[in-house]
Write a protein that holds these residues in place. Structure first.
Motif, PDB file in Angstrom:
ATOM      1  N   THR A   1       0.843  -1.196   0.000  1.00 35.67           N
ATOM      2  CA  THR A   1       0.000   0.000   0.000  1.00 35.67           C
ATOM      3  C   THR A   1       0.876   1.243   0.000  1.00 35.67           C
ATOM      4  OG1 THR A   1      -0.053   0.113   2.417  1.00 35.67           O
ATOM      5  CG2 THR A   1      -1.755  -1.228   1.331  1.00 35.67           C
ATOM      6  N   ILE A   2       0.271   2.377  -0.311  1.00 36.16           N
ATOM      7  CA  ILE A   2       0.996   3.656  -0.282  1.00 36.16           C
ATOM      8  C   ILE A   2       1.551   3.911   1.106  1.00 36.16           C
ATOM      9  CG2 ILE A   2       0.719   6.157  -0.491  1.00 36.16           C
ATOM     10  CD1 ILE A   2      -1.323   5.618  -2.710  1.00 36.16           C
ATOM     11  N   SER A   3       0.750   3.565   2.115  1.00 39.12           N
ATOM     12  CA  SER A   3       1.189   3.751   3.504  1.00 39.12           C
ATOM     13  C   SER A   3       2.441   2.949   3.810  1.00 39.12           C
ATOM     14  CB  SER A   3       0.058   3.348   4.452  1.00 39.12           C
ATOM     15  OG  SER A   3       0.477   3.438   5.797  1.00 39.12           O
ATOM     16  N   ASN A   4       2.479   1.687   3.334  1.00 43.66           N
ATOM     17  CA  ASN A   4       3.652   0.839   3.551  1.00 43.66           C
ATOM     18  C   ASN A   4       4.878   1.374   2.815  1.00 43.66           C
ATOM     19  OD1 ASN A   4       2.396  -0.979   5.235  1.00 43.66           O
ATOM     20  ND2 ASN A   4       1.708  -2.302   3.561  1.00 43.66           N
ATOM     21  N   LEU A   5       4.668   1.870   1.612  1.00 39.53           N
ATOM     22  CA  LEU A   5       5.781   2.440   0.840  1.00 39.53           C
ATOM     23  C   LEU A   5       6.370   3.654   1.548  1.00 39.53           C
ATOM     24  CD1 LEU A   5       4.479   2.204  -2.835  1.00 39.53           C
ATOM     25  CD2 LEU A   5       6.448   1.003  -1.869  1.00 39.53           C
ATOM     26  N   LYS A   6       5.505   4.491   2.098  1.00 39.99           N
ATOM     27  CA  LYS A   6       5.971   5.681   2.807  1.00 39.99           C
ATOM     28  C   LYS A   6       6.773   5.306   4.050  1.00 39.99           C
ATOM     29  CE  LYS A   6       2.551   9.058   1.227  1.00 39.99           C
ATOM     30  NZ  LYS A   6       1.445   9.959   1.621  1.00 39.99           N
TER      31      LYS A   6
ATOM     32  N   ILE B   1      14.351   3.908   5.211  1.00 38.01           N
ATOM     33  CA  ILE B   1      15.563   3.997   4.386  1.00 38.01           C
ATOM     34  C   ILE B   1      16.225   5.362   4.572  1.00 38.01           C
ATOM     35  CG2 ILE B   1      16.436   4.041   2.007  1.00 38.01           C
ATOM     36  CD1 ILE B   1      14.185   2.031   1.311  1.00 38.01           C
ATOM     37  N   GLY B   2      15.404   6.413   4.652  1.00 38.98           N
ATOM     38  CA  GLY B   2      15.930   7.757   4.870  1.00 38.98           C
ATOM     39  C   GLY B   2      16.675   7.871   6.192  1.00 38.98           C
ATOM     40  N   LYS B   3      16.112   7.261   7.232  1.00 38.80           N
ATOM     41  CA  LYS B   3      16.770   7.277   8.549  1.00 38.80           C
ATOM     42  C   LYS B   3      18.104   6.543   8.499  1.00 38.80           C
ATOM     43  CE  LYS B   3      12.541   7.655  11.300  1.00 38.80           C
ATOM     44  NZ  LYS B   3      11.598   6.943  12.210  1.00 38.80           N
ATOM     45  N   ASN B   4      18.135   5.417   7.795  1.00 35.97           N
ATOM     46  CA  ASN B   4      19.390   4.668   7.639  1.00 35.97           C
ATOM     47  C   ASN B   4      20.424   5.491   6.872  1.00 35.97           C
ATOM     48  OD1 ASN B   4      18.454   2.400   9.003  1.00 35.97           O
ATOM     49  ND2 ASN B   4      17.653   1.444   7.156  1.00 35.97           N
ATOM     50  N   ALA B   5      19.962   6.220   5.864  1.00 36.39           N
ATOM     51  CA  ALA B   5      20.867   7.083   5.091  1.00 36.39           C
ATOM     52  C   ALA B   5      21.461   8.160   5.986  1.00 36.39           C
ATOM     53  CB  ALA B   5      20.112   7.714   3.926  1.00 36.39           C
TER      54      ALA B   5
ATOM     55  N   THR C   1       7.300  12.749  -2.291  1.00 37.86           N
ATOM     56  CA  THR C   1       6.428  13.784  -1.727  1.00 37.86           C
ATOM     57  C   THR C   1       6.777  14.144  -0.287  1.00 37.86           C
ATOM     58  OG1 THR C   1       4.807  12.126  -0.972  1.00 37.86           O
ATOM     59  CG2 THR C   1       4.514  13.038  -3.195  1.00 37.86           C
ATOM     60  N   ASP C   2       7.887  13.602   0.215  1.00 40.02           N
ATOM     61  CA  ASP C   2       8.311  13.874   1.592  1.00 40.02           C
ATOM     62  C   ASP C   2       9.500  14.834   1.567  1.00 40.02           C
ATOM     63  OD1 ASP C   2       9.224  13.898   4.207  1.00 40.02           O
ATOM     64  OD2 ASP C   2       8.874  11.765   4.524  1.00 40.02           O
ATOM     65  N   GLU C   3       9.284  16.070   2.012  1.00 41.10           N
ATOM     66  CA  GLU C   3      10.340  17.079   1.966  1.00 41.10           C
ATOM     67  C   GLU C   3      11.539  16.710   2.844  1.00 41.10           C
ATOM     68  OE1 GLU C   3       7.427  18.524   5.156  1.00 41.10           O
ATOM     69  OE2 GLU C   3       7.394  17.429   3.261  1.00 41.10           O
ATOM     70  N   LYS C   4      11.280  15.927   3.908  1.00 41.59           N
ATOM     71  CA  LYS C   4      12.378  15.541   4.811  1.00 41.59           C
ATOM     72  C   LYS C   4      13.357  14.600   4.118  1.00 41.59           C
ATOM     73  CE  LYS C   4       9.733  16.279   9.028  1.00 41.59           C
ATOM     74  NZ  LYS C   4       9.116  15.677  10.230  1.00 41.59           N
ATOM     75  N   LEU C   5      12.834  13.753   3.239  1.00 41.11           N
ATOM     76  CA  LEU C   5      13.712  12.863   2.481  1.00 41.11           C
ATOM     77  C   LEU C   5      14.584  13.662   1.510  1.00 41.11           C
ATOM     78  CD1 LEU C   5      11.345   9.846   1.684  1.00 41.11           C
ATOM     79  CD2 LEU C   5      13.085  10.024   3.472  1.00 41.11           C
ATOM     80  N   TRP C   6      14.015  14.711   0.903  1.00 40.30           N
ATOM     81  CA  TRP C   6      14.806  15.579   0.027  1.00 40.30           C
ATOM     82  C   TRP C   6      15.893  16.304   0.821  1.00 40.30           C
ATOM     83  CZ3 TRP C   6      14.891  15.001  -4.950  1.00 40.30           C
ATOM     84  CH2 TRP C   6      13.769  14.517  -5.631  1.00 40.30           C
ATOM     85  N   LEU C   7      15.573  16.659   2.063  1.00 43.36           N
ATOM     86  CA  LEU C   7      16.572  17.304   2.921  1.00 43.36           C
ATOM     87  C   LEU C   7      17.721  16.350   3.232  1.00 43.36           C
ATOM     88  CD1 LEU C   7      14.348  19.337   5.408  1.00 43.36           C
ATOM     89  CD2 LEU C   7      16.312  20.249   4.183  1.00 43.36           C
TER      90      LEU C   7
ATOM     91  N   ALA D   1      12.263  20.190  -2.185  1.00 47.42           N
ATOM     92  CA  ALA D   1      11.702  20.183  -0.837  1.00 47.42           C
ATOM     93  C   ALA D   1      10.887  21.446  -0.587  1.00 47.42           C
ATOM     94  CB  ALA D   1      12.822  20.072   0.188  1.00 47.42           C
ATOM     95  N   GLN D   2      11.388  22.566  -1.090  1.00 53.26           N
ATOM     96  CA  GLN D   2      10.705  23.856  -0.921  1.00 53.26           C
ATOM     97  C   GLN D   2       9.353  23.873  -1.627  1.00 53.26           C
ATOM     98  OE1 GLN D   2      13.221  27.235  -1.741  1.00 53.26           O
ATOM     99  NE2 GLN D   2      11.493  28.602  -1.996  1.00 53.26           N
ATOM    100  N   LYS D   3       9.270  23.215  -2.787  1.00 52.41           N
ATOM    101  CA  LYS D   3       8.000  23.155  -3.512  1.00 52.41           C
ATOM    102  C   LYS D   3       6.951  22.369  -2.731  1.00 52.41           C
ATOM    103  CE  LYS D   3       9.780  23.690  -8.224  1.00 52.41           C
ATOM    104  NZ  LYS D   3       9.983  23.031  -9.543  1.00 52.41           N
ATOM    105  N   ILE D   4       7.416  21.377  -1.975  1.00 53.13           N
ATOM    106  CA  ILE D   4       6.500  20.564  -1.167  1.00 53.13           C
ATOM    107  C   ILE D   4       6.067  21.328   0.083  1.00 53.13           C
ATOM    108  CG2 ILE D   4       6.254  18.403   0.140  1.00 53.13           C
ATOM    109  CD1 ILE D   4       8.427  17.243  -1.771  1.00 53.13           C
ATOM    110  N   ASN D   5       7.030  21.980   0.730  1.00 51.39           N
ATOM    111  CA  ASN D   5       6.734  22.706   1.975  1.00 51.39           C
ATOM    112  C   ASN D   5       7.619  23.947   2.053  1.00 51.39           C
ATOM    113  OD1 ASN D   5       6.149  23.621   4.511  1.00 51.39           O
ATOM    114  ND2 ASN D   5       6.651  21.721   5.587  1.00 51.39           N
TER     115      ASN D   5
END
Length: 287
Positions: A35-40, A46-50, A75-81, A103-107
């Protein structure tokens, strides 16, 4: 008896149908569609591991994971950061700015985006862009002492010492033990020829953090009035951080021309030559 046989036949037919259905189902392959929720959730993990890899200095691996996280969820600005931080660590400054733009375009109301941009602009010597980004970030988060300090640093580089001092003072009021801002006030006041105030500020910075920079700054201030204490402080500073023996390194730390001249004279003192040579050898060995 007739009823009994009817029941048997009915039961047999039901079992036959059931078995046929089971047989058909056994031939149909089963696919799991996340699901989209699981993908997010997965992209966030993965972002936290990075980010952790980035913290431990594994820059290339961090970059690869950050790219994967963004590919899964754009669609997650924190991942772009996180991706931008990994790109900066790998010196991919233009790509990092592109990530921050996404990231700025998202938030557009996230102050961290503008502070991160200012850091990149600062690294590539685009001071006006760095200043603009900082001011935008501070309009969202006005009490960020680090951003105020960085804006003061830009004014220090522009030799706008009075305004830089005001900003350093503002950051210290927010965080009283922010010794770096106190130290940089000392740098600014020295260029304004207020050496006595520089001495007090370097001493205050040292009382918070016994760091090489305020130690050598204080030593340079005391070079004329108390040479023995100045030599003692300089020796201690070079032992703590040999890099401060280098003129260009001090310039990167925003030391002004007047303090640089005083420090160069101090480092030429005969009683410091052993320490100077040792510090220079440590720098060469690590390069």
């Amino acid at each position: 008896m007739e009823t009994f046989f009817k029941n048997i036949i009915s039961f047999s037919l039901i079992m036959f149908c059931f078995l046929k259905v089971e047989k058909v189902q056994s031939l149909v392959p089963y696919y799991y569609f996340p699901t989209i929720s699981n993908l997010k959730k997965e992209s966030s993990s993965i972002g936290k591991n990075a980010y952790q890899l980035l913290y431990f200095g594994q820059y290339e691996q961090s970059l690869n994971l950050a790219k994967l996280a963004v590919k899964i969820n754009q669609t997650d600005e924190k991942l772009w950061l996180i991706l931008s931080e990994a790109q900066v660590a790998n010196k991919l400054y233009k790509k990092a700015l592109n990530s921050l733009n996404k990231a700025q375009k998202i938030n557009s109301n996230l102050s961290e985006i503008y502070f991160a941009k200012s850091n990149i602009y600062f690294k590539i010597s685009q001071l006006q862009n760095a200043k603009t980004a900082l001011e935008t970030g501070l309009s969202i988060e006005p009490n960020n002492h680090k951003a105020i300090f960085q804006l003061g640093n830009i004014l220090l580089m522009e030799k706008n010492y009075s305004e830089a001092i005001k900003l350093f003072d503002k950051s210290v009021k927010i965080k009283p033990d922010f010794w770096q801002a106190i130290n940089n006030q000392g740098l600014a006041y020295y260029e304004k020829n207020n050496i006595n105030l520089s001495i007090k500020l370097f001493e205050k910075a040292i009382s918070i953090q016994d760091n090489a920079e305020p130690l050598l700054g204080l030593a340079s201030c005391l070079r004329i009035t108390d040479i023995q204490l100045a030599l003692q402080l300089a020796k201690k500073a070079l032992t703590k951080d040999p890099n401060y023996v280098d003129y260009d390194y001090r310039k990167e730390q925003l030391w002004g021309e007047k303090l640089q001249r005083s420090t160069e004279i101090l480092l030429q003192n005969d009683q410091l030559q052993t320490d100077v040579i040792l510090a220079e050898s440590k720098i060469n060995a690590s390069s």
